[in-house]
Design a protein around this motif. Sequence first.
Motif, mmCIF file in Angstrom:
data_model
loop_
_atom_site.group_PDB
_atom_site.id
_atom_site.type_symbol
_atom_site.label_atom_id
_atom_site.label_comp_id
_atom_site.label_asym_id
_atom_site.label_seq_id
_atom_site.Cartn_x
_atom_site.Cartn_y
_atom_site.Cartn_z
ATOM 1 N N ARG A 170 -8.572 -5.974 5.908
ATOM 2 C CA ARG A 170 -8.539 -6.599 4.583
ATOM 3 C C ARG A 170 -7.492 -7.705 4.498
ATOM 4 O O ARG A 170 -7.552 -8.550 3.601
ATOM 5 C CB ARG A 170 -8.211 -5.546 3.517
ATOM 6 C CG ARG A 170 -9.249 -4.465 3.331
ATOM 7 C CD ARG A 170 -8.764 -3.407 2.348
ATOM 8 N NE ARG A 170 -9.353 -2.115 2.654
ATOM 9 C CZ ARG A 170 -8.737 -0.940 2.505
ATOM 10 N NH1 ARG A 170 -7.503 -0.919 2.044
ATOM 11 N NH2 ARG A 170 -9.347 0.180 2.813
ATOM 12 N N HIS A 171 -6.494 -7.675 5.399
ATOM 13 C CA HIS A 171 -5.363 -8.598 5.299
ATOM 14 C C HIS A 171 -5.081 -9.276 6.637
ATOM 15 O O HIS A 171 -3.941 -9.220 7.147
ATOM 16 C CB HIS A 171 -4.124 -7.843 4.812
ATOM 17 C CG HIS A 171 -4.292 -7.209 3.466
ATOM 18 N ND1 HIS A 171 -4.175 -7.915 2.289
ATOM 19 C CD2 HIS A 171 -4.610 -5.927 3.129
ATOM 20 C CE1 HIS A 171 -4.391 -7.082 1.271
ATOM 21 N NE2 HIS A 171 -4.660 -5.889 1.750
ATOM 22 N N VAL A 188 3.923 -0.855 3.615
ATOM 23 C CA VAL A 188 3.244 0.432 3.464
ATOM 24 C C VAL A 188 4.274 1.536 3.249
ATOM 25 O O VAL A 188 5.223 1.668 4.025
ATOM 26 C CB VAL A 188 2.394 0.760 4.707
ATOM 27 C CG1 VAL A 188 1.847 2.186 4.627
ATOM 28 C CG2 VAL A 188 1.240 -0.225 4.847
ATOM 29 N N ILE A 203 -6.968 -1.428 6.610
ATOM 30 C CA ILE A 203 -6.057 -2.291 5.850
ATOM 31 C C ILE A 203 -5.867 -3.616 6.576
ATOM 32 O O ILE A 203 -5.874 -4.695 5.962
ATOM 33 C CB ILE A 203 -4.705 -1.586 5.628
ATOM 34 C CG1 ILE A 203 -4.889 -0.388 4.681
ATOM 35 C CG2 ILE A 203 -3.670 -2.558 5.055
ATOM 36 C CD1 ILE A 203 -3.658 0.500 4.574
ATOM 37 N N GLU A 228 -3.776 4.534 -1.149
ATOM 38 C CA GLU A 228 -4.717 4.700 -0.048
ATOM 39 C C GLU A 228 -4.662 6.149 0.455
ATOM 40 O O GLU A 228 -3.717 6.551 1.137
ATOM 41 C CB GLU A 228 -4.361 3.733 1.090
ATOM 42 C CG GLU A 228 -5.178 3.882 2.343
ATOM 43 C CD GLU A 228 -6.660 3.863 2.061
ATOM 44 O OE1 GLU A 228 -7.306 4.918 2.238
ATOM 45 O OE2 GLU A 228 -7.167 2.803 1.633
ATOM 46 N N TYR A 288 0.847 -1.194 0.000
ATOM 47 C CA TYR A 288 0.000 0.000 0.000
ATOM 48 C C TYR A 288 0.878 1.238 0.000
ATOM 49 O O TYR A 288 2.019 1.216 0.457
ATOM 50 C CB TYR A 288 -0.899 0.034 1.237
ATOM 51 C CG TYR A 288 -2.115 -0.856 1.143
ATOM 52 C CD1 TYR A 288 -3.370 -0.329 0.839
ATOM 53 C CD2 TYR A 288 -2.012 -2.219 1.357
ATOM 54 C CE1 TYR A 288 -4.481 -1.144 0.761
ATOM 55 C CE2 TYR A 288 -3.122 -3.043 1.274
ATOM 56 C CZ TYR A 288 -4.356 -2.494 0.975
ATOM 57 O OH TYR A 288 -5.462 -3.307 0.888
ATOM 58 N N VAL A 327 2.063 -6.772 5.354
ATOM 59 C CA VAL A 327 1.730 -5.653 4.481
ATOM 60 C C VAL A 327 2.854 -4.621 4.510
ATOM 61 O O VAL A 327 3.289 -4.190 5.582
ATOM 62 C CB VAL A 327 0.404 -4.998 4.912
ATOM 63 C CG1 VAL A 327 0.060 -3.832 3.981
ATOM 64 C CG2 VAL A 327 -0.730 -6.016 4.925
#
Length: 215
Positions: free
Chosen positions: A144-145, A152, A141, A83, A58, A150
Motif C-alpha cells: 500500500r505504501h 508501526v 502494508i 491492523e 499503523y 511507515v
Amino acid sequence: MNTTHFWLVRHGETLWNAERRLQGWLDIPLNETGRKQAAQLARFLASDAFTADIHAVYSSDLSRAYDTAQIAARSLGLPIFREPGLRERSYGIYQGEDWSSLSMASGGKALVDFRDPEQPIEGGESYLAFSQRAGRAFEEIAGRHPGQNVLVFTHGGVIDIAWRRSIGAALDVQRPFPILNVSINRCGIRGPGDWFIQDWGYTGHLENEALDDVW
C-alpha cells in the motif's frame, strides 16, 4: 526502487510485562510506566532529532499498541490505521500464565515449547502460523505504501518476526538480544520476500530501559 521503510515500535510497558505473564491476544492496557514511555517517545518524534518524513502510521488493534501510538505519534498529524494482522501471537489456553512456570515445569523440562515452529497451541497459533500471518501483514502494508516511510506500533513477537525475515534467521535461531518496550527498530521491504535490516533496538529517547520482552 519502491522500497518501503518501516520504523517498528514495541508498545509501552503493561502490568503483565512487569509480572512476566503471557499477554497474547488479551487486551492488557498500558501501566503508568508504559504511558510515560510513550510520552518520552512522543517528545523524540516531535523533536529535531527525528528527521524522517513519516507518510503513514499503523498499529496493532490491541490497546497497548494503539494507545502507545495515540500518545507517541500525535505530533505527526496522521491517522492511525488499526491492523489486526499486527497483533501479538495468540497463546491460546496459556494466555495469562506466568512465563517462567511454562518454560520450566517439574524436572526442568518445558511444559510447552513456544519456539517449536510446528507445535500446536490449543486455542492459539503455532509459531509458524504466527510468522506467516505477521509477515503477510507487513508485506500488505508495504504494497500500500511503496517508496514511503511507515511507522508501526506493535508487539515484541511481531518485531521478532520482522527481524528474522530481515536477516534470514530461521524460527529456531535464538535471538541474541531483547526487544524492549518502546524501542525503535528499522527494516525495509523491497518486494515479496525481499526484506533487509537497518537500525535496530534504539532506546536513546528513554530515560530508563524497559523490561525484557514477555510477549
